[in-house]
Design an enzyme around this catalytic site. Structure first.
Site, PDB file in Angstrom:
ATOM      1  N   HIS A   1       0.832  -1.217   0.000  1.00 61.99           N
ATOM      2  CA  HIS A   1       0.000   0.000   0.000  1.00 61.99           C
ATOM      3  C   HIS A   1       0.863   1.264   0.000  1.00 61.99           C
ATOM      4  O   HIS A   1       0.421   2.310   0.463  1.00 61.99           O
ATOM      5  CB  HIS A   1      -0.942   0.051   1.210  1.00 61.99           C
ATOM      6  CG  HIS A   1      -1.708  -1.224   1.442  1.00 61.99           C
ATOM      7  ND1 HIS A   1      -2.969  -1.428   0.927  1.00 61.99           N
ATOM      8  CD2 HIS A   1      -1.375  -2.357   2.105  1.00 61.99           C
ATOM      9  CE1 HIS A   1      -3.388  -2.636   1.286  1.00 61.99           C
ATOM     10  NE2 HIS A   1      -2.431  -3.223   1.989  1.00 61.99           N
TER      11      HIS A   1
ATOM     12  N   SER B   1      14.949  21.743 -16.169  1.00 66.17           N
ATOM     13  CA  SER B   1      13.775  22.569 -16.410  1.00 66.17           C
ATOM     14  C   SER B   1      14.226  23.883 -17.025  1.00 66.17           C
ATOM     15  O   SER B   1      15.291  24.400 -16.684  1.00 66.17           O
ATOM     16  CB  SER B   1      13.052  22.817 -15.084  1.00 66.17           C
ATOM     17  OG  SER B   1      12.315  24.020 -15.151  1.00 66.17           O
TER      18      SER B   1
ATOM     19  N   LYS C   1      16.130  21.926 -10.913  1.00 60.89           N
ATOM     20  CA  LYS C   1      15.458  20.672 -11.258  1.00 60.89           C
ATOM     21  C   LYS C   1      16.325  19.682 -12.038  1.00 60.89           C
ATOM     22  O   LYS C   1      17.114  20.056 -12.894  1.00 60.89           O
ATOM     23  CB  LYS C   1      14.197  20.961 -12.104  1.00 60.89           C
ATOM     24  CG  LYS C   1      13.126  21.723 -11.396  1.00 60.89           C
ATOM     25  CD  LYS C   1      12.225  20.880 -10.514  1.00 60.89           C
ATOM     26  CE  LYS C   1      11.574  19.737 -11.212  1.00 60.89           C
ATOM     27  NZ  LYS C   1      10.205  19.970 -11.531  1.00 60.89           N
TER      28      LYS C   1
ATOM     29  N   GLU D   1       9.900   8.605 -16.985  1.00 65.26           N
ATOM     30  CA  GLU D   1       8.524   9.076 -17.196  1.00 65.26           C
ATOM     31  C   GLU D   1       8.031   8.689 -18.588  1.00 65.26           C
ATOM     32  O   GLU D   1       6.873   8.315 -18.772  1.00 65.26           O
ATOM     33  CB  GLU D   1       8.443  10.588 -17.026  1.00 65.26           C
ATOM     34  CG  GLU D   1       8.625  11.036 -15.588  1.00 65.26           C
ATOM     35  CD  GLU D   1       8.751  12.548 -15.478  1.00 65.26           C
ATOM     36  OE1 GLU D   1       7.879  13.159 -14.857  1.00 65.26           O
ATOM     37  OE2 GLU D   1       9.724  13.117 -16.016  1.00 65.26           O
TER      38      GLU D   1
END
Ligand code: ARG
Length: 453
Positions: free
Chosen positions: A158, A279, A285, A292
């Site tokens: 979980h 970024s 970043k 992804e």
């Protein structure tokens, strides 16, 4: 130049331009050229062997095809959209090259059995390559698992910290998944590897062909006996898309885990700079784009599977032109899956795991509560009762804001008189994994995999 269509005899009007544009497939199915030529050469050999064409005719067809093969290889071949597909492009070029005898190649053959044959040969090669890539990835995982056999991390259910496990053991779970993926590909290969050639349009031919012979020349394990089935089905493409989707689902879960683990919140690992991007506005970043995109491209693969299932679901037997639509999703899946496997294989050895952080986190959140309960079980307490007792200990510890191992023996004893000083061995995370997913057990599994891979 206006090309004469190989099927033009029956037609009184020239094909409308928009129709040519709409129906063509050569812009994408030219990728099958190697297999188309291979299939044609085998077919010509068989025709000569059966005396349907002469030996000289076969020789001239075969040398013409080989010349076309070289032209394509060297990028000198001119693909023509008005010739619809890869099959008619090659056949027309052959006739232009060697004259009317080239027109004998299509004896006892149809594009329906031709395209099914090409696709099966193409998929046979791609599947073997993909299985090889999966094996490489498995080996990379194995190396990492070995390095981290005794690195302790929290295992999750979980997405809540559950029990400490060895990182090596966690990584071995992926080796298992990829093994089943490989087996799925291997298993479908035996259904794939049968020859449709000689089924012609749908019902075979009146000419005395030898289907077993072409099957053998092309490396098939036999023929698809029912010619109607041979040209009708694309279940083998669907099986491939399905095995690919399952594999990509595994890659996507891996990507998701590594994305999570690379966050400041987790800080379990650092991704290599070379596999991340920045970024344009936030200078701090470092984004896990590769992972992804693997996760994102999974949607494309599922889409391709549903795409072809839908194309096929209402087609009456036998061939229907709808089936030309199998290629775009298939090729896209092959490319996406291979690229994803390759990039992960390259990236994996460069991922740095933060052992310290993983180990610290492993015992936080009372992940050793089950070990404490099992300690009581070993002293004869029924598990349900032990569970209840440890639950109360955990609540007490939470209230005092202390980890389990910081409770004194007296405090622990107040919950159960069976608790003795050796309790502290059971709630030491390093020792705890030794008694569950121990480094020795991890190493045993690694050795088994090493022998297998
Ligand atoms: N380009 C076609 C395909 O990919 C080849 C088979 C065409 N057959 C036909 N009868 N029009 O499906």
């Amino acid at each position: 130049m206006v090309m004469k269509k190989p099927w033009g005899g029956r037609f009184g009007q020239k094909t409308a331009r928009v129709v040519e544009e709409f129906t063509e497939s050569v812009s994408f199915d030219r990728r099958l050229w190697r297999y188309d030529i291979k299939g044609s050469i085998a077919h010509a050999r068989m025709l000569a062997r059966k005396g349907i064409i002469s030996k000289q005719e076969a020789d001239s067809i075969i040398s013409g095809l080989k010349e076309i093969e070289r032209e394509i290889q060297e990028g000198r071949f001119q693909w023509r959209r008005e010739l619809e597909d890869v099959h008619m492009n090659i056949e027309t070029a052959l006739i232009e090259k060697i004259g009317p005898v080239g027109g004998k190649l299509h004896t006892a053959r149809s594009r329906n059995d031709q395209v099914a044959t090409d696709l099966r040969m193409y998929l046979r090669d791609e599947t073997k390559e993909i299985a090889g890539l999966l094996r490489k990835l498995q080996r990379r995982f194995l190396t990492l698992a070995e390095r981290h056999a005794d690195t302790v991390m929290p295992g999750y259910t979980h997405l809540q910290r559950a029990q400490p496990v060895s990182l090596g053991y966690h990584l071995l779970a992926y080796v298992e998944m990829f093994q089943r993926d490989r087996e799925r590909f291997q298993d479908y290969l035996k259904r794939l590897n049968r020859s449709p050639l000689g089924a012609c349009a749908l019902a075979g031919t009146t000419l005395p062909i030898d289907r077993a012979y072409t099957a053998k020349l092309l490396g098939f394990e036999g023929v698809i006996e029912n010619t109607i089935d041979a040209v009708s089905d694309r279940d083998f493409v669907i099986e491939f898309l399905s095995a690919s989707s399952i594999t990509m689902m595994h890659l996507s879960r891996l990507a998701e885990e590594f994305i999570l683990w690379s966050t400041t919140e987790f800080s379990f690992l650092e991704l290599p700079d070379a596999f991340c991007t920045g970024s344009s506005i936030m200078p701090q970043k470092k984004n896990p784009d590769v992972l992804e995109l693997i996760r994102g491209k999974t949607g494309r693969l599922y889409g391709s599977l549903i795409n072809l299932l839908t194309v096929m679901k209402a087609l009456p037997l036998t061939y229907n032109r709808d089936m030309q639509e199998d290629k775009v999703p298939l090729f896209d899946t092959v490319d996406t899956l291979k690229e994803s496997l390759q990039i992960l294989t390259e990236m994996l050895p460069r991922v740095r795991f933060n052992k310290k952080k993983m180990e610290e986190t492993a015992s936080e959140g009372y992940t050793l509560a089950t070990d404490l309960a099992e300690y009581l079980v070993r002293k004869g307490v029924p598990f349900r009762e032990a569970h209840e007792t440890v639950g109360r200990i955990v609540r007490y510890a939470i209230e005092k804001n202390l980890p389990l191992e910081a409770l004194t023996l007296d405090e622990l004893k107040s919950f159960s008189s069976l608790i003795e000083p050796d309790i502290y061995d059971s709630i030491d995370p390093k020792k705890a994994i030794t008694s569950r997913t121990s480094p020795e057990e991890v190493m045993r599994q690694i050795r088994r995999w090493k022998a297998a891979l």
